[in-house]
Design a protein around this motif. Structure first.
Motif, PDB file in Angstrom:
ATOM      1  N   LEU A  11       0.822  -1.191   0.000  1.00  0.00           N
ATOM      2  CA  LEU A  11       0.000   0.000   0.000  1.00  0.00           C
ATOM      3  C   LEU A  11       0.863   1.251   0.000  1.00  0.00           C
ATOM      4  N   ILE A  12       0.617   2.151  -0.953  1.00  0.00           N
ATOM      5  CA  ILE A  12       1.352   3.407  -1.018  1.00  0.00           C
ATOM      6  C   ILE A  12       0.477   4.495  -0.402  1.00  0.00           C
ATOM      7  N   LEU A  13       0.988   5.177   0.627  1.00  0.00           N
ATOM      8  CA  LEU A  13       0.232   6.215   1.307  1.00  0.00           C
ATOM      9  C   LEU A  13       0.745   7.591   0.915  1.00  0.00           C
ATOM     10  N   GLY A  14      -0.164   8.570   0.910  1.00  0.00           N
ATOM     11  CA  GLY A  14       0.257   9.941   0.676  1.00  0.00           C
ATOM     12  C   GLY A  14      -0.111  10.434  -0.709  1.00  0.00           C
ATOM     13  N   ASN A  15      -0.036  11.758  -0.881  1.00  0.00           N
ATOM     14  CA  ASN A  15      -0.424  12.354  -2.155  1.00  0.00           C
ATOM     15  C   ASN A  15       0.296  13.673  -2.330  1.00  0.00           C
ATOM     16  N   ALA A  16       1.597  13.716  -2.014  1.00  0.00           N
ATOM     17  CA  ALA A  16       2.343  14.969  -2.088  1.00  0.00           C
ATOM     18  C   ALA A  16       2.687  15.351  -3.520  1.00  0.00           C
ATOM     19  N   GLU A  17       2.779  14.354  -4.422  1.00  0.00           N
ATOM     20  CA  GLU A  17       3.165  14.626  -5.796  1.00  0.00           C
ATOM     21  C   GLU A  17       2.088  14.245  -6.795  1.00  0.00           C
ATOM     22  N   GLY A  18       1.008  13.613  -6.346  1.00  0.00           N
ATOM     23  CA  GLY A  18      -0.011  13.124  -7.268  1.00  0.00           C
ATOM     24  C   GLY A  18       0.337  11.741  -7.774  1.00  0.00           C
ATOM     25  N   PRO A  68     -11.336  11.522   4.023  1.00  0.00           N
ATOM     26  CA  PRO A  68     -10.550  10.581   4.833  1.00  0.00           C
ATOM     27  C   PRO A  68      -9.614   9.787   3.924  1.00  0.00           C
ATOM     28  N   VAL A  69      -8.682   9.050   4.520  1.00  0.00           N
ATOM     29  CA  VAL A  69      -7.815   8.174   3.726  1.00  0.00           C
ATOM     30  C   VAL A  69      -8.682   7.130   3.030  1.00  0.00           C
ATOM     31  N   THR A  70      -8.497   6.972   1.736  1.00  0.00           N
ATOM     32  CA  THR A  70      -9.296   6.024   0.971  1.00  0.00           C
ATOM     33  C   THR A  70      -8.453   5.369  -0.106  1.00  0.00           C
ATOM     34  N   VAL A  71      -8.753   4.123  -0.400  1.00  0.00           N
ATOM     35  CA  VAL A  71      -8.060   3.412  -1.477  1.00  0.00           C
ATOM     36  C   VAL A  71      -8.667   3.837  -2.802  1.00  0.00           C
ATOM     37  N   VAL A  72      -7.840   4.331  -3.732  1.00  0.00           N
ATOM     38  CA  VAL A  72      -8.339   4.849  -5.008  1.00  0.00           C
ATOM     39  C   VAL A  72      -7.968   3.980  -6.196  1.00  0.00           C
ATOM     40  N   GLY A  95       1.230  -1.698  -5.935  1.00  0.00           N
ATOM     41  CA  GLY A  95       1.166  -0.250  -5.825  1.00  0.00           C
ATOM     42  C   GLY A  95      -0.225   0.276  -5.568  1.00  0.00           C
ATOM     43  N   LEU A  96      -0.979  -0.389  -4.703  1.00  0.00           N
ATOM     44  CA  LEU A  96      -2.318   0.066  -4.327  1.00  0.00           C
ATOM     45  C   LEU A  96      -2.199   1.391  -3.588  1.00  0.00           C
ATOM     46  N   VAL A  97      -3.044   2.365  -3.950  1.00  0.00           N
ATOM     47  CA  VAL A  97      -2.927   3.717  -3.404  1.00  0.00           C
ATOM     48  C   VAL A  97      -4.041   4.004  -2.407  1.00  0.00           C
ATOM     49  N   ALA A  98      -3.657   4.407  -1.197  1.00  0.00           N
ATOM     50  CA  ALA A  98      -4.593   4.955  -0.221  1.00  0.00           C
ATOM     51  C   ALA A  98      -4.143   6.379   0.053  1.00  0.00           C
ATOM     52  N   THR A  99      -5.027   7.337  -0.114  1.00  0.00           N
ATOM     53  CA  THR A  99      -4.611   8.731  -0.051  1.00  0.00           C
ATOM     54  C   THR A  99      -5.766   9.626   0.365  1.00  0.00           C
TER      55      THR A  99
END
Length: 279
Positions: A11-18, A68-72, A95-99
């Motif tokens: 799981l990849i967390l965060g969204n600083a760069e998109g 909230p944090v969500t898997v996209v 590379g599942l994204v939660a952001t």
């Protein structure tokens, strides 16, 4: 931690760069949530040395509201960097994204009132009340966070009771002191990431599972709404000397079903005693 260890290894967390998802969808980098606040209040004595009031009301206009944090979805890149260069060996989920995601416009508003009244030098009364609510344009699809074609409570996850009230009666003298404290919290539904605490919502689903109280949800057990209780505490103490104090308390006197966190047990009646010695 053990239960979710394998899941979060991919799981990849965060969204600083998109992010760029596997289907080509772009998840933009996070923006700072913007809030315009209008507030009015009063604090002062209504009766000299007897009645004190602290009151305020507010209205907030929020844009770029943060979810909230969500898997996209599954990502192929973070910013301009391929995901396998960001996190090598990122697990079976690839590379599942939660952001967090910026979306929509939400208005929140409420009021807080506090009253203190002194009957005499020994006895006082405390009263506190809070009201909180929100409004959102249900016809504006930018507020449709979960993209199900409808704007409702599952998009704007405020997760707070509308009404809270507390009342306390206090006594203090040279020797004796005590208090009776009552607290009421209105029941409210809670949805956030993997957590749910909600009444049954016919026709509604959360994370792919029908919302049913006292039933299994997708990731956890749904025990029903939080709050919805009246709690009474009492305490009594005696100053034996200037250095030695004995006191006792009963928390949740009537053994109400107090639950304020998801996946937590009800907090029942609790007895405690204390001996305090001052050096």
């Amino acid at each position: 931690l053990n239960m979710y260890g394998d899941l979060f290894s991919g799981l990849i967390l965060g969204n600083a760069e998109g992010f760029t998802l596997a289907d080509g969808t772009k998840i933009e980098k996070q923006k700072v949530e913007k809030i315009q606040t209008f507030e009015i209040g009063y604090k002062g004595q209504l009766l000299p040395n007897r009645l004190f009031l602290d009151a305020n009301a507010y209205y907030n206009i929020s844009t770029d509201f943060l979810s909230p944090v969500t898997v996209v979805g599954v990502t192929t890149a973070r910013g301009d960097t391929p995901i396998d260069q960001v996190q090598s060996g990122y697990g079976a989920f690839g590379g599942l994204v939660a952001t967090y995601i910026n979306f929509g416009k939400v208005n929140t508003y409420g009021a807080d009132f506090g009253v203190n009244y002194y009957f005499n030098d020994n006895i006082s009364l405390d009263l506190n009340y809070s009201y909180f609510n929100y409004s959102v344009d249900e016809n504006d699809m930018e507020n449709d966070f979960n993209k199900d074609g409808e704007v409702n409570d599952l998009d704007i996850l405020v997760n707070a009771p509308k009404n809270k009230l507390s009342l306390g009666l206090n006594y203090a003298s040279d020797k004796w002191f005590g208090t009776i404290f009552m607290r009421w919290v209105e029941a409210y539904n809670y949805y956030s990431s993997f957590q749910i605490a909600s009444e049954t919502k016919p026709g509604w689903t959360y994370r792919g599972t029908p919302i049913v109280e006292n039933a299994r949800s997708t990731d956890a057990w749904n025990y029903g709404p939080l709050g919805g209780f009246v709690n009474v505490d009492i305490g009594l103490g005696y100053n034996i000397t200037d250095y030695l104090t004995l006191s006792g308390q009963v928390t949740n006197l009537f053994d109400s079903e107090v639950r304020e966190f998801t996946a937590s047990p009800f907090i029942g009646r609790l007895y405690s005693a204390e001996v305090k010695f001052k050096f």
